[in-house]
Design an enzyme around this catalytic site. Sequence first.
Site, PDB file in Angstrom:
ATOM      1  CG  HIS A  14     111.503  37.208 107.509  1.00 52.94           C
ATOM      2  ND1 HIS A  14     112.795  37.660 107.658  1.00 52.94           N
ATOM      3  CD2 HIS A  14     110.818  38.223 106.931  1.00 52.94           C
ATOM      4  CE1 HIS A  14     112.879  38.903 107.197  1.00 52.94           C
ATOM      5  NE2 HIS A  14     111.695  39.273 106.751  1.00 52.94           N
ATOM      6  CG  LEU A  15     111.479  30.065 105.261  1.00 48.76           C
ATOM      7  CD1 LEU A  15     112.186  29.110 104.305  1.00 48.76           C
ATOM      8  CD2 LEU A  15     110.010  29.680 105.408  1.00 48.76           C
ATOM      9  CG  ASP A  71     114.114  42.322 105.041  1.00 52.86           C
ATOM     10  OD1 ASP A  71     113.676  43.425 104.726  1.00 52.86           O
ATOM     11  OD2 ASP A  71     113.473  41.495 105.716  1.00 52.86           O
ATOM     12  CG  HIS A 100     114.728  46.950 105.725  1.00 50.77           C
ATOM     13  ND1 HIS A 100     113.790  46.116 106.292  1.00 50.77           N
ATOM     14  CD2 HIS A 100     114.660  48.099 106.436  1.00 50.77           C
ATOM     15  CE1 HIS A 100     113.190  46.741 107.291  1.00 50.77           C
ATOM     16  NE2 HIS A 100     113.703  47.947 107.398  1.00 50.77           N
ATOM     17  CG  HIS A 106     109.551  45.784 102.957  1.00 53.21           C
ATOM     18  ND1 HIS A 106     110.412  46.864 103.084  1.00 53.21           N
ATOM     19  CD2 HIS A 106     110.064  44.811 103.735  1.00 53.21           C
ATOM     20  CE1 HIS A 106     111.390  46.536 103.907  1.00 53.21           C
ATOM     21  NE2 HIS A 106     111.213  45.293 104.310  1.00 53.21           N
ATOM     22  CG  ASN A 119     110.572  48.093 110.076  1.00 57.04           C
ATOM     23  OD1 ASN A 119     110.331  49.129 109.468  1.00 57.04           O
ATOM     24  ND2 ASN A 119     111.760  47.790 110.556  1.00 57.04           N
ATOM     25  CG  ASP A 158     108.386  41.535 105.253  1.00 57.87           C
ATOM     26  OD1 ASP A 158     109.176  40.696 105.739  1.00 57.87           O
ATOM     27  OD2 ASP A 158     108.381  42.734 105.619  1.00 57.87           O
ATOM     28  CG  HIS A 163     107.474  38.004 115.127  1.00 55.66           C
ATOM     29  ND1 HIS A 163     108.846  37.909 115.167  1.00 55.66           N
ATOM     30  CD2 HIS A 163     107.205  39.063 114.324  1.00 55.66           C
ATOM     31  CE1 HIS A 163     109.390  38.862 114.426  1.00 55.66           C
ATOM     32  NE2 HIS A 163     108.415  39.575 113.896  1.00 55.66           N
TER      33      HIS A 163
END
Length: 442
Positions: free
Chosen positions: A58-59, A150, A177, A230, A276, A303, A307
Amino acid sequence: MSAWLLRDVRPYGEDAVDVRLVDGRIAELGRDLPTGDSRVLDGASGVLLPGLVDLHTHLREPGREDAETVETGTRAAALGGFTAVHAMANTDPVADTAGVVEQVWRLGRDAGHCDVAPVGAVTIGLAGETMAELGTMADSAARVRVFSDDGRCVSDAGLMRRALEYVKAFDGVVAQHAQEPRLTVGAQMNEGVVSSMLGLTGWPAVAEEAVIARDCLLAAHVGSRLHVCHVSTAGSVELVRWAKSKGWDVTVEVTPHHLLLTDDLATTYDPVFKVNPPLRTAADVEALRAGLADGTIDCVATDHAPHALEDKEAEWGAALPGMTGLETALGVVVETMVAPGRLTWRQVAQRLSAAPARIGRLDEGPSPQGRPLAVGEPANVVLVDPAASWTVDPRQSASRSRNTPFAGRTLPSRVVATFLRGRPTVLDSAIVETAHAGPGRA
Ligand code: DOR
């Protein structure tokens, strides 16, 4: 001409050789290669692997540049030994059009730390209702091959079936997901003894397994490719083993954190451990390690979910799920799989480079990733010091976020150099030999 001579390196952890990189390709592999006009790096018998490829990063750009940007995330990736990452679609705006995926792809190219392969959303706005224009994303400059909502599950079986059918036209894959939403309403952690003790709403294993079983059957029914993000439970590993035994085209990933951490960490109430799917039990961890060792699980994917402080440093119930992972992935895999003898370095290269590149179809095209260490192949390589160790300090991370669950932990092995098409993106200056004039070995 740009040329590097990597002296005394062990491809796949095997016999030591010298490796020359010229103009973006591996030009020579052999003992006692002459220096010529190459810049020289002293590999000190370190392990040379193909550049790592992440199927699940996640970028956060566009939309949450306070948590991560393409530039900071890919810098963290290079430090972790990655030469390519797949950027997940849950940005703001969502990557559900050719415009957004091209923007992310261009930002990656301009940053230059590693290749960025954008993932396209399966449904518009990740809303799970209307299929996005998968074909235009596939045909765009970003050449999207992986499609995923996802962060959310494509829970509508009809829509999932249509998406699986649609991606066949361009050899794409739907990355699911797996989380049945009706079984995880309000869920805060793994459903089990610890959740009962803490009085937190549980996320049962069956919520993951029911979707995996359904999607394997759907993929078989329409003859398409399914990838499961995942996986986190022993039951999921069993289901995938069964689907593969049928010859179905199903692949799966496991995250480093699910290979190492367990749900009892929730007793700390530290939201850095909220993720998650949630951390599971020791029995699940053992099944995941066994599945990765025997090839049931195809690859490790981070993953990486950065944050911002205010989203993570809240009480457990309010904090967002997710952990950073690009810089620590290899160390966790070495600790859990290589050190105990469950994976060889060659298998690490398979699970962290060749397999994810193949699943994302990055092993094709003009500048492929995940290719073997062989003459003529692109010079995407990572040099690892297997004897080193380092203590994870979130303040030292290149990521804009600090939410690593491994803070303070000492991890084995260290990336000392990463090369992207023959250009160093990470280079420990201590290993570069400065005086190398003249032919032959000094
Ligand atoms: O923990 C998670 N965080 N799991 C996901 O599936 C999404 C991710 C995020 O985007 O933060």
